[in-house]
Design a protein around this motif. Sequence first.
Motif, short mmCIF file in Angstrom:
data_model
loop_
_atom_site.label_atom_id
_atom_site.label_comp_id
_atom_site.label_asym_id
_atom_site.label_seq_id
_atom_site.Cartn_x
_atom_site.Cartn_y
_atom_site.Cartn_z
N ASP A 52 0.84 -1.21 0.00
CA ASP A 52 0.00 0.00 0.00
C ASP A 52 0.87 1.26 0.00
O ASP A 52 0.56 2.24 -0.67
N PHE A 53 1.98 1.21 0.75
CA PHE A 53 2.91 2.34 0.75
C PHE A 53 3.45 2.58 -0.65
O PHE A 53 3.54 3.71 -1.14
N LYS A 54 3.80 1.49 -1.33
CA LYS A 54 4.34 1.61 -2.68
C LYS A 54 3.31 2.22 -3.63
O LYS A 54 3.63 3.08 -4.46
N ARG A 55 2.06 1.76 -3.50
CA ARG A 55 1.03 2.31 -4.40
C ARG A 55 0.87 3.81 -4.17
O ARG A 55 0.70 4.58 -5.11
N ARG A 56 0.97 4.21 -2.90
CA ARG A 56 0.84 5.65 -2.59
C ARG A 56 2.01 6.41 -3.22
O ARG A 56 1.83 7.48 -3.83
N ALA A 57 3.21 5.87 -3.08
CA ALA A 57 4.39 6.55 -3.64
C ALA A 57 4.28 6.64 -5.16
O ALA A 57 4.61 7.67 -5.76
N MET A 58 3.82 5.55 -5.79
CA MET A 58 3.67 5.56 -7.26
C MET A 58 2.67 6.64 -7.69
O MET A 58 2.92 7.38 -8.63
N ALA A 59 1.56 6.71 -6.95
CA ALA A 59 0.54 7.70 -7.31
C ALA A 59 1.12 9.12 -7.18
O ALA A 59 0.77 10.02 -7.95
N GLY A 60 2.04 9.30 -6.22
CA GLY A 60 2.64 10.63 -6.02
C GLY A 60 3.87 10.86 -6.89
O GLY A 60 4.55 11.88 -6.74
N GLY A 61 4.21 9.90 -7.74
CA GLY A 61 5.36 10.06 -8.65
C GLY A 61 6.70 10.01 -7.93
O GLY A 61 7.69 10.54 -8.43
N ARG A 62 6.76 9.34 -6.76
CA ARG A 62 8.01 9.27 -6.00
C ARG A 62 8.75 7.98 -6.31
O ARG A 62 8.16 6.92 -6.36
N ILE A 63 10.04 8.10 -6.53
CA ILE A 63 10.84 6.90 -6.81
C ILE A 63 11.43 6.40 -5.49
O ILE A 63 12.07 7.17 -4.76
N MET A 64 11.19 5.13 -5.19
CA MET A 64 11.66 4.58 -3.90
C MET A 64 13.07 4.00 -4.02
O MET A 64 13.52 3.69 -5.11
N ARG A 65 13.71 3.87 -2.85
CA ARG A 65 15.11 3.39 -2.83
C ARG A 65 15.26 2.19 -1.91
O ARG A 65 14.65 2.13 -0.84
N HIS A 66 16.13 1.30 -2.33
CA HIS A 66 16.39 0.05 -1.60
C HIS A 66 17.86 0.00 -1.22
O HIS A 66 18.73 0.39 -2.00
N ALA A 67 18.15 -0.50 -0.01
CA ALA A 67 19.55 -0.77 0.37
C ALA A 67 19.62 -2.19 0.90
O ALA A 67 18.68 -2.68 1.53
N GLN A 68 20.73 -2.85 0.63
CA GLN A 68 20.90 -4.24 1.06
C GLN A 68 21.80 -4.24 2.30
O GLN A 68 22.86 -3.61 2.30
N ALA A 94 15.62 9.85 1.49
CA ALA A 94 14.92 8.76 2.19
C ALA A 94 15.38 7.41 1.67
O ALA A 94 15.51 7.23 0.46
N VAL A 95 15.64 6.49 2.59
CA VAL A 95 15.81 5.10 2.15
C VAL A 95 14.52 4.39 2.56
O VAL A 95 14.08 4.49 3.70
N ASP A 96 13.87 3.74 1.58
CA ASP A 96 12.51 3.23 1.81
C ASP A 96 12.46 1.79 2.27
O ASP A 96 11.53 1.38 2.93
N ARG A 97 13.43 0.99 1.83
CA ARG A 97 13.35 -0.43 2.20
C ARG A 97 14.76 -1.00 2.37
O ARG A 97 15.70 -0.58 1.70
N TYR A 98 14.86 -1.93 3.30
CA TYR A 98 16.12 -2.65 3.51
C TYR A 98 15.92 -4.11 3.10
O TYR A 98 15.00 -4.77 3.59
N GLY A 99 16.78 -4.60 2.23
CA GLY A 99 16.82 -6.03 1.95
C GLY A 99 17.77 -6.65 2.96
O GLY A 99 18.94 -6.28 3.02
N MET A 100 17.25 -7.56 3.77
CA MET A 100 18.08 -8.17 4.81
C MET A 100 18.75 -9.42 4.23
O MET A 100 18.06 -10.38 3.88
N THR A 101 20.07 -9.38 4.12
CA THR A 101 20.79 -10.52 3.55
C THR A 101 21.10 -11.52 4.66
O THR A 101 22.10 -11.40 5.36
N LEU A 102 20.24 -12.50 4.79
CA LEU A 102 20.51 -13.56 5.78
C LEU A 102 21.62 -14.44 5.24
O LEU A 102 21.81 -14.56 4.03
#
Length: 582
Positions: A52-68, A94-102
């Motif tokens: 849902d957060f992603k859909r909101r960001a897409m609607a607002g034209g915001r590009i999200m960022r990922h870090a591992q 803003a960093v939006d999501r963390y990929g957790m490398t197990l």
Amino acid sequence: MTTDALARAAILPEPDLPSGAELLAEGRALARDWRVGPSAFLDHVGERCEADFKRRAMAGGRIMRHAQIGFRDAARSRRACREIWEACDREGAAVDRYGMTLDWAMGYPLELRREGPRGTGMMLEGPEDFAGLTAEAPVAPHFGDFVLGFPGAVANACWALAAGSTAIGNLGQMYTFRLPGWDDDIACVAETVKALGLIAAQPVEVLVHANLDDGYAATFSDLASGLGVALIERHVVNALVGASMTHCYGHHFSEPVGRMAFHLALADGARAPGSMVYGATTAYRGDAAQNHASLASYLLVDILGQTARPTGHAVNPVPVTENERIPDIGEIVAAQLFADRLIAHGGGHVPLLDTGAARAEADRIVAGARAFRDAVLTGLADRGYDTGCPFELFLALRRIGARRLEAAFGGAEPASVSPVRGGIEAMAARRLAAVGPDDRTAIAAAGLKVLIATSDVHEHGKTLLEIVCRDLGVAVVDGGVAVDPDDLAADAQASRCDLVCISTYNGVALRFVDAVLSELRTRGLATPVLVGGRLNQIPDASNTSLPVDVSDRVAERGAIVCRDVADLAPHLLGLAVPDDPA
Ligand code: B12
């Protein structure tokens, strides 16, 4: 009479395989006790799930960022979660999501995790450790690697959900990653299907993630086959399981038009927002300055791709030190700030953009992918497989393997040639050009036989060695991918090979080579062993949790350390002409 190698009885000979419906029901029942819990991210953004957060960001034209993130030491990983967010926030990024490398050891069932070998990634002991990570910063936690696809899938998925994670993967690994010493593929798939049942029964949307480059896309020769697997996974997860499928790609896509084309092709028919688009890490072949150019090149394509066709994929600026070692916290922050600035510049590039060529290629990929999906599903159904059963379909795909799957169901001509194969062939050609005609003749005349294997999923080095050997007239014995040392030594004995070549990348070089040499000695073999790839390991008593180079110690043990595939030719010559000082 010809026998069909893909017949159901050949691929799934077991009389009493588990039923997908029962596994899903078992997983769904677990949802009574294991539900999506709170996380700093969900509280901060006021959403029930990341989709849902992603859909909101897409609607607002915001590009999200990922870090591992994923240091061996969990405390360091927790600190990384906090410090990266804080440092970016201070700069207004803003960093939006963390990929957790197990660590890959997290894939084992609980009782085996603590004893078995470990790689370079993060070990989490229980639900508190998962929750400890997600409490550190208001960033969406994505537990991708070594959760789905392994015998430990259910426990890891329960703990990830409870820690507020609403993006869980990585189905791509289910087909290709093999845990050292673990041969039970039924458990890998059954536990994954159970975990999918648990995910589908959550009261909020939880994205089921697959990284295509971790799966068969890294081996297929046609990008359409890679997308075809994604379409099959959408069929299984969306339609059969009732969950929400999302895909990531990127490691091998360094060519801009192909990268944009795949983005557009993957967007076709996608129901859920994308997880992330991975950095083109195979392009990192130089020093930091050179790798910055590669970073800017792929990142700009991803930024423009999200502008031309928003899909919700977060862009992933991979630190430029990635080809040397696991990047440190400051390097991750630097990469995020680089991406932030490039996103700010991105809009200015849009008028320069003509996506015509990428769109035409995307159309070819989509058409080829649909044909591949239909050919696989019909071809398997005609052979008596139950393609309505997630367990049976996944196990069949895993056992058939990428090469046979593409040979049987792929298009006669590739819709879009995969960048992987072309890149490896070009690397091989450069090395082969340096071998002189006399040496070639001597090597080819010697009738040599070389056994080539990998210690883990990284198989490009092996493919490269195979191409070089074949071109030089040397017979290749396929020692397999992610093999165990005892099996490798048994193959060396059975094949009576002249040379063993090992490509290793997963941070266990010394342990692996030691075990192979000892297994060879036990069998009375003195076959020379060449080893290359990423020769490092985390020291047992490390307080930095970063791997260190072990090349010298590998050499001391008696293996021949190779920095480049070109190192192979002198050794072949030495075997061909024993008196030659090479
Ligand atoms: C492509 C890639 C992948 C692909 C592999 C696809 C496939 N099917 O092969 C995918 C996406 C699947 C992947 C997965 C993972 N990867 Co990876 N991957 C890479 C990457 C980007 C390139 C490696 C590669 O294939 N290079 C191509 C080869 C041909 O070139 P080369 O490495 O320069 O090798 C040269 C020589 O060494 C020589 N050579 C190689 N082997 C041999 C053997 C002999 C005998 C000889 C003579 C020569 C030789 O040939 C080449 C040319 O000369 C590297 C980073 C990097 N840029 O190097 C990370 C990297 C190797 N991966 C890494 C990690 C951690 C992982 C994962 C654990 C991540 C995860 N959490 O899922 C998993 C692995 C899981 C497992 N079970 O082990 C780490 C390893 C960490 C470490 N040891 O310090 C690296 C270094 C990235 C990083 N910095 O974190 N990866």
